[in-house]
Design an enzyme around this catalytic site. Structure first.
Site, short mmCIF file in Angstrom:
data_model
loop_
_atom_site.label_atom_id
_atom_site.label_comp_id
_atom_site.label_asym_id
_atom_site.label_seq_id
_atom_site.Cartn_x
_atom_site.Cartn_y
_atom_site.Cartn_z
N TYR A 79 0.83 -1.21 0.00
CA TYR A 79 0.00 0.00 0.00
C TYR A 79 0.86 1.25 0.00
CZ TYR A 79 0.79 0.47 5.05
OH TYR A 79 1.37 0.63 6.29
N CYS A 80 0.24 2.33 -0.46
CA CYS A 80 0.87 3.66 -0.47
C CYS A 80 -0.19 4.63 0.05
CB CYS A 80 1.35 4.02 -1.88
SG CYS A 80 0.04 4.10 -3.11
N LYS A 81 -0.15 5.86 -0.38
CA LYS A 81 -1.15 6.84 0.08
C LYS A 81 -2.51 6.57 -0.52
CE LYS A 81 -2.30 11.74 0.25
NZ LYS A 81 -1.92 13.09 -0.14
#
Length: 113
Positions: A79-81
């Site tokens: 995951y990222c932002k």
């Protein structure tokens, strides 16, 4: 050939599996490795418990140093932002031989909501 980042991310999303926040929250965190590909400052502002912090820019080099990623069949949720970097990262991990990689749809932003 993609000519914009949106096209590049779109191609990555077509080649990977995305998982919803609800489905990700059901996963056994003892068996599933969450990988946060945001930058360290983003990670320090909040992260999913027990997630590894491996920024997208160094993923290819750092993932082989992580003992929790030594077995390439381990379930991984990246995951990222908001989901763009994690889609690219999931595709990269697949190319490196990881067999059970998913990207968190909506990223940490969706998780924290």
């Amino acid at each position: 050939m993609p000519t914009t980042i949106e096209e590049l991310v779109g191609q990555a999303k077509a080649a990977i599996t995305e998982i919803s926040v609800a489905d990700a929250q059901k996963l056994d965190t003892e068996k599933t490795v969450f990988v946060d590909v945001r930058e360290p400052a983003e990670w320090q502002a909040g992260t999913i418990n027990s997630a590894l912090c491996i920024p997208r820019g160094v993923l290819e080099w750092k993932c082989s140093d992580e003992t929790r990623l030594a077995d390439k069949s381990v379930p991984v949720v990246v995951y990222c932002k908001s989901g763009g970097r994690s889609a690219l990262a999931a595709q990269t991990l697949q190319q490196l031989g990881f067999s059970d990689v998913k990207s968190l749809a909506g990223g940490y932003q969706a998780w924290s909501e």
